[in-house]
Design a protein around this motif. Structure first.
Motif, PDB file in Angstrom:
ATOM      1  N   LYS A 202       0.562  -1.362   0.301  1.00 10.57           N
ATOM      2  CA  LYS A 202       0.176  -0.297  -0.503  1.00 10.57           C
ATOM      3  C   LYS A 202       0.638   1.479   0.156  1.00 10.57           C
ATOM      4  N   HIS A 203       1.872   1.644   0.757  1.00  8.82           N
ATOM      5  CA  HIS A 203       2.161   2.752   1.131  1.00  8.82           C
ATOM      6  C   HIS A 203       3.961   2.411   0.640  1.00  8.82           C
ATOM      7  N   LEU A 204       4.138   3.002  -0.696  1.00 10.77           N
ATOM      8  CA  LEU A 204       5.605   2.257  -1.065  1.00 10.77           C
ATOM      9  C   LEU A 204       6.362   3.271  -1.594  1.00 10.77           C
ATOM     10  N   SER A 205       7.982   3.786  -0.241  1.00 11.37           N
ATOM     11  CA  SER A 205       8.816   4.930  -0.462  1.00 11.37           C
ATOM     12  C   SER A 205       9.333   4.906  -1.900  1.00 11.37           C
ATOM     13  N   GLY A 206      10.016   6.184  -1.877  1.00  9.17           N
ATOM     14  CA  GLY A 206      10.494   6.060  -3.486  1.00  9.17           C
ATOM     15  C   GLY A 206      11.004   5.262  -4.252  1.00  9.17           C
ATOM     16  N   ILE A 207      12.451   4.144  -2.944  1.00 14.41           N
ATOM     17  CA  ILE A 207      12.982   3.205  -3.431  1.00 14.41           C
ATOM     18  C   ILE A 207      12.297   2.457  -3.492  1.00 14.41           C
ATOM     19  N   HIS A 208      11.394   1.463  -3.141  1.00 14.48           N
ATOM     20  CA  HIS A 208      10.695   0.438  -3.389  1.00 14.48           C
ATOM     21  C   HIS A 208       9.817   1.246  -4.317  1.00 14.48           C
ATOM     22  N   ARG A 209       9.184   1.804  -4.400  1.00  7.82           N
ATOM     23  CA  ARG A 209       8.959   2.077  -6.113  1.00  7.82           C
ATOM     24  C   ARG A 209       9.396   1.900  -7.184  1.00  7.82           C
ATOM     25  N   GLU A 210      10.634   2.166  -7.498  1.00  8.82           N
ATOM     26  CA  GLU A 210      11.700   2.255  -8.058  1.00  8.82           C
ATOM     27  C   GLU A 210      11.902   0.732  -8.505  1.00  8.82           C
ATOM     28  N   MET A 211      11.996   0.128  -7.445  1.00 14.03           N
ATOM     29  CA  MET A 211      12.304  -1.256  -7.058  1.00 14.03           C
ATOM     30  C   MET A 211      11.164  -2.245  -7.977  1.00 14.03           C
ATOM     31  N   PHE A 212       9.598  -1.250  -7.583  1.00 14.80           N
ATOM     32  CA  PHE A 212       8.410  -2.410  -8.088  1.00 14.80           C
ATOM     33  C   PHE A 212       8.051  -2.340  -9.521  1.00 14.80           C
ATOM     34  N   ASP A 213       8.270  -0.684  -9.790  1.00 14.47           N
ATOM     35  CA  ASP A 213       8.375  -0.671 -11.156  1.00 14.47           C
ATOM     36  C   ASP A 213       8.686  -1.080 -11.965  1.00 14.47           C
ATOM     37  N   ASN A 214      10.223  -2.117 -12.049  1.00 12.96           N
ATOM     38  CA  ASN A 214      11.186  -2.232 -12.410  1.00 12.96           C
ATOM     39  C   ASN A 214      11.376  -4.484 -12.192  1.00 12.96           C
ATOM     40  N   ARG A 215      10.200  -4.129 -11.016  1.00 14.10           N
ATOM     41  CA  ARG A 215      10.460  -6.092 -10.580  1.00 14.10           C
ATOM     42  C   ARG A 215      11.829  -6.022 -10.228  1.00 14.10           C
ATOM     43  N   GLU A 216      12.867  -5.559  -9.856  1.00 18.60           N
ATOM     44  CA  GLU A 216      13.430  -5.825  -9.193  1.00 18.60           C
ATOM     45  C   GLU A 216      13.952  -6.283  -8.315  1.00 18.60           C
ATOM     46  N   PHE A 217      14.936  -7.544  -7.907  1.00 19.45           N
ATOM     47  CA  PHE A 217      15.324  -9.016  -6.390  1.00 19.45           C
ATOM     48  C   PHE A 217      13.633  -9.618  -7.117  1.00 19.45           C
ATOM     49  N   ALA A 218      13.540  -9.615  -7.913  1.00 20.37           N
ATOM     50  CA  ALA A 218      12.554 -11.042  -8.037  1.00 20.37           C
ATOM     51  C   ALA A 218      12.663 -12.465  -7.226  1.00 20.37           C
ATOM     52  N   ALA A 219      11.957 -12.812  -6.328  1.00 20.85           N
ATOM     53  CA  ALA A 219      12.426 -14.208  -5.641  1.00 20.85           C
ATOM     54  C   ALA A 219      12.342 -15.064  -6.455  1.00 20.85           C
ATOM     55  N   GLY A 220      13.254 -15.739  -6.552  1.00 22.04           N
ATOM     56  CA  GLY A 220      13.819 -17.363  -7.242  1.00 22.04           C
ATOM     57  C   GLY A 220      14.017 -16.638  -8.291  1.00 22.04           C
ATOM     58  N   SER A 221      14.246 -15.819  -8.605  1.00 22.05           N
ATOM     59  CA  SER A 221      14.791 -15.564  -9.967  1.00 22.05           C
ATOM     60  C   SER A 221      16.923 -15.536  -9.694  1.00 22.05           C
ATOM     61  N   TRP A 222      16.997 -15.592 -10.920  1.00 22.71           N
ATOM     62  CA  TRP A 222      18.629 -15.458 -11.622  1.00 22.71           C
ATOM     63  C   TRP A 222      18.938 -14.089 -10.570  1.00 22.71           C
ATOM     64  N   ASN A 223      18.072 -13.065 -10.753  1.00 26.47           N
ATOM     65  CA  ASN A 223      18.832 -12.034 -10.759  1.00 26.47           C
ATOM     66  C   ASN A 223      18.760 -11.322  -8.644  1.00 26.47           C
ATOM     67  N   ALA A 224      17.471 -12.204  -8.589  1.00 28.00           N
ATOM     68  CA  ALA A 224      17.851 -12.332  -6.466  1.00 28.00           C
ATOM     69  C   ALA A 224      18.692 -13.424  -6.122  1.00 28.00           C
ATOM     70  N   ASP A 225      19.477 -13.991  -6.816  1.00 34.30           N
ATOM     71  CA  ASP A 225      20.597 -15.097  -6.593  1.00 34.30           C
ATOM     72  C   ASP A 225      21.907 -14.133  -6.595  1.00 34.30           C
ATOM     73  N   PHE A 226      22.913 -15.255  -5.353  1.00 36.57           N
ATOM     74  CA  PHE A 226      24.462 -14.646  -4.979  1.00 36.57           C
ATOM     75  C   PHE A 226      24.753 -14.543  -6.249  1.00 36.57           C
ATOM     76  N   HIS A 227      25.354 -13.720  -6.572  1.00 35.52           N
ATOM     77  CA  HIS A 227      26.717 -13.416  -7.547  1.00 35.52           C
ATOM     78  C   HIS A 227      27.967 -14.373  -7.139  1.00 35.52           C
ATOM     79  N   PRO A 228      27.623 -15.432  -8.270  1.00 31.42           N
ATOM     80  CA  PRO A 228      28.883 -16.485  -8.222  1.00 31.42           C
ATOM     81  C   PRO A 228      30.435 -16.428  -7.284  1.00 31.42           C
ATOM     82  N   GLU A 229      30.592 -15.252  -6.998  1.00 29.20           N
ATOM     83  CA  GLU A 229      31.920 -14.483  -6.277  1.00 29.20           C
ATOM     84  C   GLU A 229      31.766 -14.654  -5.190  1.00 29.20           C
ATOM     85  N   LEU A 230      30.531 -14.003  -4.981  1.00 27.25           N
ATOM     86  CA  LEU A 230      30.370 -13.246  -3.571  1.00 27.25           C
ATOM     87  C   LEU A 230      28.986 -13.828  -3.033  1.00 27.25           C
ATOM     88  N   SER A 231      29.289 -15.271  -2.712  1.00 25.90           N
ATOM     89  CA  SER A 231      28.295 -16.062  -2.236  1.00 25.90           C
ATOM     90  C   SER A 231      28.290 -17.074  -1.007  1.00 25.90           C
TER      91      SER A 231
END
Length: 210
Positions: A76-105
């Motif tokens: 319901k209440h999105l901060s500016g940074i959340h609105r940007e992340m949500f609009d761009n579907r960043e850090f989507a759970a279960g996706s490659w994007n949200a996985d740890f970088h292989p060298e920082l895992s």
């Protein structure tokens, strides 16, 4: 700021959002930070920090961020940074994007904190419990974003009585060089030490020799 004296057996390292979304070239946020990563040496410094922490046998905690489709569509209440992340579907759970970088895992024996959805990791996850269970009082905080999750978590840990170390070269700011310069000026006011990776690893080594 004077070099800190750490207490052996009470030190730990927290790495925030060392995931593909931020650190891999195909990540959605990588282009935003690439120039600063290159200027600061963020990625290589983080790898060196992680290697050094492991060599010193420090407990390492990894704090990922992720959101479900339900999060994206029902908050319901999105901060500016959340609105940007949500609009761009960043850090989507279960996706490659949200996985740890292989060298920082994480490796076996290292702790993965429950994914944080707000900016302050301590306030929204099991981080506090994990730090207490691993006897960590001196927490060093690195990763991304320096002006958001790193800073908010550092502030919160400081307010809760932890000894907090922040880094000049193991993060980057949202807003480029100008924001970075202000961030690094601010870090000493919210933490107990603001160091380079080399300075931190040297201080840890000195503490372990005592």
């Amino acid at each position: 700021m004077a070099m800190p004296s750490f207490e052996p057996g009470r030190m730990g390292l927290l790495l925030i959002d060392t995931v593909n979304e931020v650190f891999s070239e195909k990540g959605k946020l990588y282009p935003t930070f690439k120039d600063e990563f290159d200027r600061i040496g963020t990625f290589e410094n983080l790898k060196r920090l992680l290697t050094g922490a492991r060599q010193h046998k420090l407990p390492v905690f990894f704090a990922p961020m992720s959101y479900t489709e339900h999060d994206y569509t029902t908050w319901k209440h999105l901060s500016g940074i959340h609105r940007e992340m949500f609009d761009n579907r960043e850090f989507a759970a279960g996706s490659w994007n949200a996985d740890f970088h292989p060298e920082l895992s994480p490796i076996d024996g290292e702790v993965v904190i429950t994914p944080h959805k707000n900016i302050d990791v301590l306030a929204n996850t099991d981080l506090g419990v994990q730090l207490r269970q691993h006897n960590v009082e001196y927490i060093a905080i690195a990763g991304m974003i320096g002006t958001h999750c790193v800073e908010s978590t550092a502030r919160s840990c400081m307010e809760h009585g932890y000894h907090v170390t922040t880094f000049t070269d193991a993060t980057a700011a949202l807003g480029g060089r100008a924001a970075y310069d202000v961030m690094v000026e601010r870090y000493p006011t919210i933490s107990h030490a603001t160091l380079s990776v080399d300075e931190y690893l040297s201080a840890v080594g000195a503490a372990l020799k005592n």
